[in-house]
Design a protein around this motif. Structure first.
Motif, PDB file in Angstrom:
ATOM      1  N   TYR A   1       0.837  -1.197   0.000  1.00  0.00           N
ATOM      2  CA  TYR A   1       0.000   0.000   0.000  1.00  0.00           C
ATOM      3  C   TYR A   1       0.877   1.255   0.000  1.00  0.00           C
ATOM      4  CZ  TYR A   1      -3.337   3.527   1.598  1.00  0.00           C
ATOM      5  OH  TYR A   1      -4.103   4.661   1.719  1.00  0.00           O
TER       6      TYR A   1
ATOM      7  N   LYS B   1      -1.150   3.122  -3.585  1.00  0.00           N
ATOM      8  CA  LYS B   1      -2.173   4.088  -3.183  1.00  0.00           C
ATOM      9  C   LYS B   1      -1.742   4.962  -2.015  1.00  0.00           C
ATOM     10  CE  LYS B   1      -5.906   0.960  -4.407  1.00  0.00           C
ATOM     11  NZ  LYS B   1      -7.031   0.183  -3.872  1.00  0.00           N
TER      12      LYS B   1
ATOM     13  N   ASP C   1       1.224   6.237  -1.306  1.00  0.00           N
ATOM     14  CA  ASP C   1       2.222   7.254  -1.640  1.00  0.00           C
ATOM     15  C   ASP C   1       3.179   7.515  -0.471  1.00  0.00           C
ATOM     16  OD1 ASP C   1       3.457   9.042  -3.423  1.00  0.00           O
ATOM     17  OD2 ASP C   1       2.301  10.730  -2.619  1.00  0.00           O
TER      18      ASP C   1
END
Length: 170
Positions: A52, A56, A58
């Protein structure tokens, strides 16, 4: 200099804590800021390898636990000190969880401010440090390219003086 010390010892008055106390006193006297996190007293889970953070998220971890406090301190740190007793030839499990969770913030490179690293290790046996030293050399010096400020053990003759000398070089 802003210094983050991650204490991986569950013993509040043990040998690791003594090394940290000496370092903190010397570093603050020299004008540095020292933040100590007792990772054994935090609720930090192991990395889930969910990726993750590199998709998504970042750079943010999907897990919402006390590691978020360490991420904030790590982003503002100029130097990192890893301190731990040796458990099965490496740092404590609690500190290892934190190091594994660095993946979200330190991959593929360290935050711009973080330039230096040191390690404080304690053990009842002077021949038990190789695993922790291997990780330090490979992960922090080799992979992240941080400046080596030294590995200090409770078996080093004059270790507290050596820590004081290291502070003078910072």
């Amino acid at each position: 200099m802003n210094i983050l010390v991650l204490n991986g010892s569950p013993r509040p008055n043990g040998s690791t804590a003594g090394m940290i106390k000496t370092f903190k006193t010397e570093a603050e006297f020299a004008g540095h800021t020292v933040n100590i996190v007792d990772v054994c007293r935090k609720n930090i889970h192991g990395c889930l390898a969910c990726e993750y953070c590199h998709g998504k998220g970042d750079g943010e971890c999907s897990q919402k636990d006390d590691m978020s406090e360490i991420y904030v301190l790590l982003r503002d740190a100029d130097m990192l000190v890893l301190a731990s007793p040796i458990y099965y030839h490496n740092v404590s499990g609690q500190l290892k969880c934190v190091i594994d969770r660095f993946y979200a913030l330190l991959y593929p490179k360290a935050p711009g401010r973080l330039k230096k690293v040191a390690m404080f290790l304690t053990s009842g046996d002077p021949d038990m440090y190789d695993g922790a030293k291997f990780s330090y050399d490979g992960d922090f010096l080799g992979y992240l390219g941080l400046e080596d400020m030294g590995i200090f053990t409770n078996h080093d003759k004059g270790v507290m003086e050596k820590i004081s000398e290291m502070v003078q070089r910072m």
